[in-house]
Write an enzyme that holds these catalytic residues in place. Structure first.
Site, mmCIF file in Angstrom:
data_model
loop_
_atom_site.group_PDB
_atom_site.id
_atom_site.type_symbol
_atom_site.label_atom_id
_atom_site.label_comp_id
_atom_site.label_asym_id
_atom_site.label_seq_id
_atom_site.Cartn_x
_atom_site.Cartn_y
_atom_site.Cartn_z
ATOM 1 N N LYS A 1 2.322 2.179 -3.962
ATOM 2 C CA LYS A 1 1.072 1.998 -3.277
ATOM 3 C C LYS A 1 1.445 2.337 -2.219
ATOM 4 O O LYS A 1 2.571 1.311 -1.036
ATOM 5 C CB LYS A 1 0.299 1.965 -4.182
ATOM 6 C CG LYS A 1 -0.069 0.589 -4.254
ATOM 7 C CD LYS A 1 -0.566 0.031 -3.070
ATOM 8 C CE LYS A 1 -0.586 -1.287 -3.239
ATOM 9 N NZ LYS A 1 -0.906 -2.274 -1.771
ATOM 10 N N LEU B 1 4.019 -2.447 -1.228
ATOM 11 C CA LEU B 1 3.974 -1.332 -2.066
ATOM 12 C C LEU B 1 3.271 -1.915 -3.324
ATOM 13 O O LEU B 1 3.702 -0.527 -4.108
ATOM 14 C CB LEU B 1 5.468 -0.796 -1.730
ATOM 15 C CG LEU B 1 5.696 -0.171 -0.200
ATOM 16 C CD1 LEU B 1 7.165 -0.122 -0.736
ATOM 17 C CD2 LEU B 1 4.754 0.960 0.139
ATOM 18 N N GLY C 1 4.568 -3.010 -5.222
ATOM 19 C CA GLY C 1 6.231 -2.763 -6.995
ATOM 20 C C GLY C 1 6.084 -3.834 -8.339
ATOM 21 O O GLY C 1 5.974 -2.791 -9.661
ATOM 22 N N SER D 1 3.036 -5.083 -9.126
ATOM 23 C CA SER D 1 1.771 -5.086 -10.255
ATOM 24 C C SER D 1 2.322 -3.354 -11.025
ATOM 25 O O SER D 1 1.904 -2.997 -12.011
ATOM 26 C CB SER D 1 0.545 -4.882 -8.917
ATOM 27 O OG SER D 1 0.342 -5.518 -8.415
ATOM 28 N N ASP E 1 -4.395 -5.645 -7.480
ATOM 29 C CA ASP E 1 -4.223 -4.283 -7.394
ATOM 30 C C ASP E 1 -3.527 -3.676 -8.327
ATOM 31 O O ASP E 1 -3.363 -2.359 -8.914
ATOM 32 C CB ASP E 1 -3.173 -3.968 -6.152
ATOM 33 C CG ASP E 1 -1.970 -4.971 -6.085
ATOM 34 O OD1 ASP E 1 -1.861 -5.350 -7.496
ATOM 35 O OD2 ASP E 1 -1.427 -4.648 -5.538
#
Length: 272
Positions: free
Chosen positions: A8, A96, A98, A100, A133
């Site tokens: 993300k 980013l 990753g 999570s 997140d």
């Protein structure tokens, strides 16, 4: 069973206030992007087996968030031994999400493979105990995130067709140090309003509160952002507390990012 956990980016990040518990309330927009890992699970023999390839994972296998997600489910559900294959393509320390994403996709994979029938709402609750997140990746759609980044509300936003460029330098930014350098304050205009503007206007209004202090300490990160704007980006920003920087273009600008930033992780492509 195979899945592809995606990364993300943060569209804007406002540090709004410091909480009594020492954490900070923030406002940001999480947007999924097609930078991906690969995660596969299959039933196996008498005990779990974990394999990791691709970008090296520094944590011991037992400490990987994928295994933590599995242990979390086993506290409440009967799950047979699994063999887990993780191919890392999302860089660490990039802002980013990753790790999570891997954990959230593990929850979803086990839920499906073992027919646990856990609803998304419950999966989000479980994911929240792993990381702030992490719940975002359960539904994996654009959201406005408040609180410590764990209170979500949907937003109507599509960047389909925009060309995304991403550069992650070989720099690790300490998130606690990044927060320590920011003076919390409420934004003058909400991100919910900014994303209704044309992307070409985001540069004027959408900010990441971490950038000033991070750029002063790690000038290369700021130079990457400047480079993108020099190349005609509509909008460029650091994601989260860094160290990756992304840019949005109306079309492929034809940049040779690996040549320009030879020691960095780079990715570019059109958003789906």
């Amino acid at each position: 069973m195979l899945s592809f956990p995606n990364a993300k980016i943060n569209l804007g990040l406002n540090v709004v206030s410091k909480r009594p518990d020492g954490y900070h309330d923030i406002e940001t927009i999480f947007y999924p992007i097609p930078v991906k890992d690969a995660l596969e699970i299959v039933f196996c023999g008498e005990k779990d087996v974990f394999h990791s390839e691709g970008i090296p994972v520094e944590a011991a296998p037992a400490d990987n968030l994928v295994m933590r997600a599995l242990r979390l489910l086993r506290e409440q559900y009967e799950i047979p031994p699994l063999e887990i294959y993780l191919m890392k393509g999302i860089p660490f320390g990039a802002g980013l999400g990753g790790g999570s994403s891997d954990a959230a996709f593990m929850l979803k994979l086990v839920n499906t493979l073992c027919a646990l029938h856990i609803p998304d709402e419950r999966l989000e609750e479980l994911a929240a105990s792993i990381g702030a997140d992490c719940p975002f990746f359960i539904r994996n759609t654009p959201v406005f995130a408040g609180g410590i980044g764990n209170i979500f509300s949907p937003v109507s936003l599509s960047l389909k067709g925009y060309h995304l460029c991403l550069v992650k330098p070989n720099i690790m930014v300490s998130t606690p140090e990044a927060y320590a350098q920011v003076t919390p304050q409420a934004p003058s205009i909400s991100l919910k309003e900014i994303i209704r503007m044309p992307v070409s206007q985001w540069r004027e209004w959408m900010v990441n509160d971490f950038e000033a202090s991070v750029f002063s300490r790690y000038p290369l990160i700021g130079e990457i952002k400047d480079y993108f704007y020099q190349c005609g980006a509509l909008y460029a920003s650091m994601s989260g507390s860094g160290s990756s920087v992304f840019a949005l273009f109306t079309e492929d600008p034809g940049l040779c990012l690996q040549e320009q930033f030879p020691d960095c992780f780079v990715w570019q492509g059109n958003l789906p």
